[in-house]
Design a protein around this motif. Structure first.
Motif, mmCIF file in Angstrom:
data_model
loop_
_atom_site.group_PDB
_atom_site.id
_atom_site.type_symbol
_atom_site.label_atom_id
_atom_site.label_comp_id
_atom_site.label_asym_id
_atom_site.label_seq_id
_atom_site.Cartn_x
_atom_site.Cartn_y
_atom_site.Cartn_z
ATOM 1 N N MET A 130 8.107 35.790 18.209
ATOM 2 C CA MET A 130 6.798 35.145 18.226
ATOM 3 C C MET A 130 6.075 35.390 19.546
ATOM 4 O O MET A 130 4.868 35.216 19.634
ATOM 5 C CB MET A 130 6.941 33.627 18.019
ATOM 6 C CG MET A 130 7.436 33.231 16.645
ATOM 7 S SD MET A 130 7.807 31.462 16.528
ATOM 8 C CE MET A 130 6.164 30.754 16.606
ATOM 9 N N ARG A 131 6.817 35.777 20.561
ATOM 10 C CA ARG A 131 6.269 35.949 21.913
ATOM 11 C C ARG A 131 5.778 37.367 22.133
ATOM 12 O O ARG A 131 6.242 38.302 21.505
ATOM 13 C CB ARG A 131 7.329 35.608 22.951
ATOM 14 C CG ARG A 131 7.692 34.152 22.911
ATOM 15 C CD ARG A 131 8.294 33.742 24.234
ATOM 16 N NE ARG A 131 8.390 32.309 24.334
ATOM 17 C CZ ARG A 131 7.407 31.513 24.706
ATOM 18 N NH1 ARG A 131 6.250 31.983 25.027
ATOM 19 N NH2 ARG A 131 7.581 30.212 24.771
ATOM 20 N N MET A 132 4.868 37.509 23.090
ATOM 21 C CA MET A 132 4.324 38.821 23.435
ATOM 22 C C MET A 132 5.386 39.738 24.004
ATOM 23 O O MET A 132 5.359 40.928 23.764
ATOM 24 C CB MET A 132 3.172 38.682 24.437
ATOM 25 C CG MET A 132 1.906 38.223 23.792
ATOM 26 S SD MET A 132 0.522 37.963 24.910
ATOM 27 C CE MET A 132 0.475 39.386 25.927
ATOM 28 N N GLY A 133 6.269 39.206 24.804
ATOM 29 C CA GLY A 133 7.260 40.054 25.449
ATOM 30 C C GLY A 133 6.660 40.762 26.641
ATOM 31 O O GLY A 133 5.455 40.682 26.914
ATOM 32 N N THR A 134 7.482 41.463 27.371
ATOM 33 C CA THR A 134 7.015 42.118 28.587
ATOM 34 C C THR A 134 6.297 43.425 28.312
ATOM 35 O O THR A 134 5.535 43.891 29.129
ATOM 36 C CB THR A 134 8.203 42.387 29.534
ATOM 37 O OG1 THR A 134 9.166 43.166 28.825
ATOM 38 C CG2 THR A 134 8.817 41.085 30.006
ATOM 39 N N GLY A 135 6.514 44.043 27.161
ATOM 40 C CA GLY A 135 5.917 45.346 26.891
ATOM 41 C C GLY A 135 4.519 45.301 26.304
ATOM 42 O O GLY A 135 3.878 46.323 26.170
ATOM 43 N N LEU A 136 4.034 44.140 25.947
ATOM 44 C CA LEU A 136 2.729 44.041 25.298
ATOM 45 C C LEU A 136 1.690 43.527 26.274
ATOM 46 O O LEU A 136 1.734 42.386 26.695
ATOM 47 C CB LEU A 136 2.797 43.104 24.093
ATOM 48 C CG LEU A 136 3.640 43.588 22.923
ATOM 49 C CD1 LEU A 136 3.804 42.473 21.906
ATOM 50 C CD2 LEU A 136 3.026 44.803 22.289
ATOM 51 N N ALA A 137 0.749 44.367 26.622
ATOM 52 C CA ALA A 137 -0.358 43.937 27.483
ATOM 53 C C ALA A 137 -1.383 43.215 26.632
ATOM 54 O O ALA A 137 -1.590 43.553 25.475
ATOM 55 C CB ALA A 137 -0.990 45.133 28.164
ATOM 56 N N PRO A 159 3.158 39.879 17.449
ATOM 57 C CA PRO A 159 3.691 38.525 17.646
ATOM 58 C C PRO A 159 2.554 37.499 17.684
ATOM 59 O O PRO A 159 1.429 37.801 18.095
ATOM 60 C CB PRO A 159 4.379 38.608 19.016
ATOM 61 C CG PRO A 159 4.546 40.056 19.308
ATOM 62 C CD PRO A 159 3.462 40.772 18.563
ATOM 63 N N ALA A 160 2.856 36.283 17.268
ATOM 64 C CA ALA A 160 1.849 35.218 17.211
ATOM 65 C C ALA A 160 1.185 34.996 18.567
ATOM 66 O O ALA A 160 -0.035 34.820 18.637
ATOM 67 C CB ALA A 160 2.493 33.925 16.716
ATOM 68 N N GLU A 161 1.954 35.018 19.633
ATOM 69 C CA GLU A 161 1.380 34.798 20.960
ATOM 70 C C GLU A 161 0.376 35.892 21.312
ATOM 71 O O GLU A 161 -0.684 35.622 21.888
ATOM 72 C CB GLU A 161 2.492 34.743 22.006
ATOM 73 C CG GLU A 161 2.001 34.405 23.400
ATOM 74 C CD GLU A 161 3.130 34.328 24.419
ATOM 75 O OE1 GLU A 161 2.915 33.653 25.443
ATOM 76 O OE2 GLU A 161 4.201 34.939 24.219
ATOM 77 N N HIS A 162 0.678 37.119 20.940
ATOM 78 C CA HIS A 162 -0.240 38.228 21.208
ATOM 79 C C HIS A 162 -1.535 38.050 20.416
ATOM 80 O O HIS A 162 -2.628 38.269 20.947
ATOM 81 C CB HIS A 162 0.432 39.563 20.859
ATOM 82 C CG HIS A 162 -0.322 40.751 21.317
ATOM 83 N ND1 HIS A 162 -0.066 41.390 22.497
ATOM 84 C CD2 HIS A 162 -1.354 41.428 20.760
ATOM 85 C CE1 HIS A 162 -0.899 42.418 22.650
ATOM 86 N NE2 HIS A 162 -1.692 42.452 21.613
ATOM 87 N N ILE A 163 -1.403 37.641 19.173
ATOM 88 C CA ILE A 163 -2.597 37.413 18.350
ATOM 89 C C ILE A 163 -3.471 36.334 18.984
ATOM 90 O O ILE A 163 -4.696 36.488 19.058
ATOM 91 C CB ILE A 163 -2.210 37.024 16.902
ATOM 92 C CG1 ILE A 163 -1.469 38.182 16.218
ATOM 93 C CG2 ILE A 163 -3.452 36.645 16.100
ATOM 94 C CD1 ILE A 163 -0.825 37.792 14.886
ATOM 95 N N LEU A 164 -2.857 35.255 19.450
ATOM 96 C CA LEU A 164 -3.631 34.201 20.110
ATOM 97 C C LEU A 164 -4.373 34.757 21.315
ATOM 98 O O LEU A 164 -5.565 34.469 21.496
ATOM 99 C CB LEU A 164 -2.732 33.038 20.542
ATOM 100 C CG LEU A 164 -3.469 31.959 21.349
ATOM 101 C CD1 LEU A 164 -4.500 31.243 20.492
ATOM 102 C CD2 LEU A 164 -2.488 30.986 21.963
ATOM 103 N N HIS A 165 -3.706 35.557 22.122
ATOM 104 C CA HIS A 165 -4.368 36.122 23.304
ATOM 105 C C HIS A 165 -5.537 37.029 22.907
ATOM 106 O O HIS A 165 -6.577 37.018 23.582
ATOM 107 C CB HIS A 165 -3.362 36.867 24.180
ATOM 108 C CG HIS A 165 -2.526 35.958 25.006
ATOM 109 N ND1 HIS A 165 -2.910 35.531 26.260
ATOM 110 C CD2 HIS A 165 -1.344 35.363 24.752
ATOM 111 C CE1 HIS A 165 -1.984 34.721 26.744
ATOM 112 N NE2 HIS A 165 -1.024 34.591 25.846
ATOM 113 N N LEU A 166 -5.387 37.772 21.843
ATOM 114 C CA LEU A 166 -6.496 38.616 21.369
ATOM 115 C C LEU A 166 -7.665 37.771 20.873
ATOM 116 O O LEU A 166 -8.827 38.107 21.105
ATOM 117 C CB LEU A 166 -6.011 39.574 20.284
ATOM 118 C CG LEU A 166 -5.046 40.653 20.768
ATOM 119 C CD1 LEU A 166 -4.443 41.392 19.580
ATOM 120 C CD2 LEU A 166 -5.734 41.617 21.719
#
Length: 183
Positions: A130-137, A159-166
């Motif tokens: 669910m997390r962005m992780g270190t490899g996803l800017a 990941p859900a966290e990445h979608i939220l950031h977008l």
């Protein structure tokens, strides 16, 4: 007793007309309430991922559903032409760049749909996938400017966290172009 109708004083007609105008009336109030709901929903989800508040799968789903319901076509509908400009914070540029505004609102809607779909099956705890992780800017480096997700990229695979950031990034883009801060 006999009632007669008299002409209303000009000041009363002006006051009633201004109070009933679209720019300061129910459309703007509804839009502002919707924006506050979206901000609260995003803050709830971000707080869970940032560990500022306890993760709760039901609260995650409710917040994601709020974002889904308030974006895309629903967001576009909240900005009819007569409701732009002062006293609203919505700039008149929305009408001048209507296609760009609608594309951005629809992009946020697509991302919100993907986030809500992830929330439908959210586990009881936040998992690594669910997390962005270190490899996803989030969206690019400071020297390169914003790099958006390629249009062919499927947000449901993120990941859900990445979608939220977008979503937050697109909200910031929209606000910087189409919202004026009232002093």
């Amino acid at each position: 007793m006999r009632w007669t109708v008299k002409a209303a004083p000009l000041w009363l007609v002006c006051a009633l007309t201004m109070g009933a105008s679209v720019g300061s009336g129910p459309i703007v109030a509804a839009r502002q309430a919707s924006m506050k709901e979206m901000a609260a929903a995003a803050k709830t989800i971000a707080g869970m991922f940032d560990r500022r508040q306890a993760y709760d799968a039901a609260a995650f789903k409710a917040a994601a559903d709020t974002l889904r319901a308030r974006t895309g076509p629903a967001l576009i509908a909240e900005f009819p032409s007569g409701s732009l400009g002062p006293p609203s914070q919505a700039r008149l540029e929305i009408d001048q760049s209507r296609a760009e505004f609608e594309a951005l609102a629809n992009q946020i809607g697509t991302l919100a749909d993907a986030l809500a779909a992830k929330a439908e099956s959210a586990p009881a705890v936040i998992t690594d996938d669910m997390r962005m992780g270190t490899g996803l800017a989030m969206g690019g480096g400071s020297l390169l400017g914003k790099r958006s997700i390629p249009e062919e990229a499927d947000p449901t695979k993120l990941p859900a966290e990445h979608i939220l950031h977008l979503i937050l990034q697109d909200c910031s883009t929209c606000h910087s172009k189409f919202r004026q801060k009232v002093q």
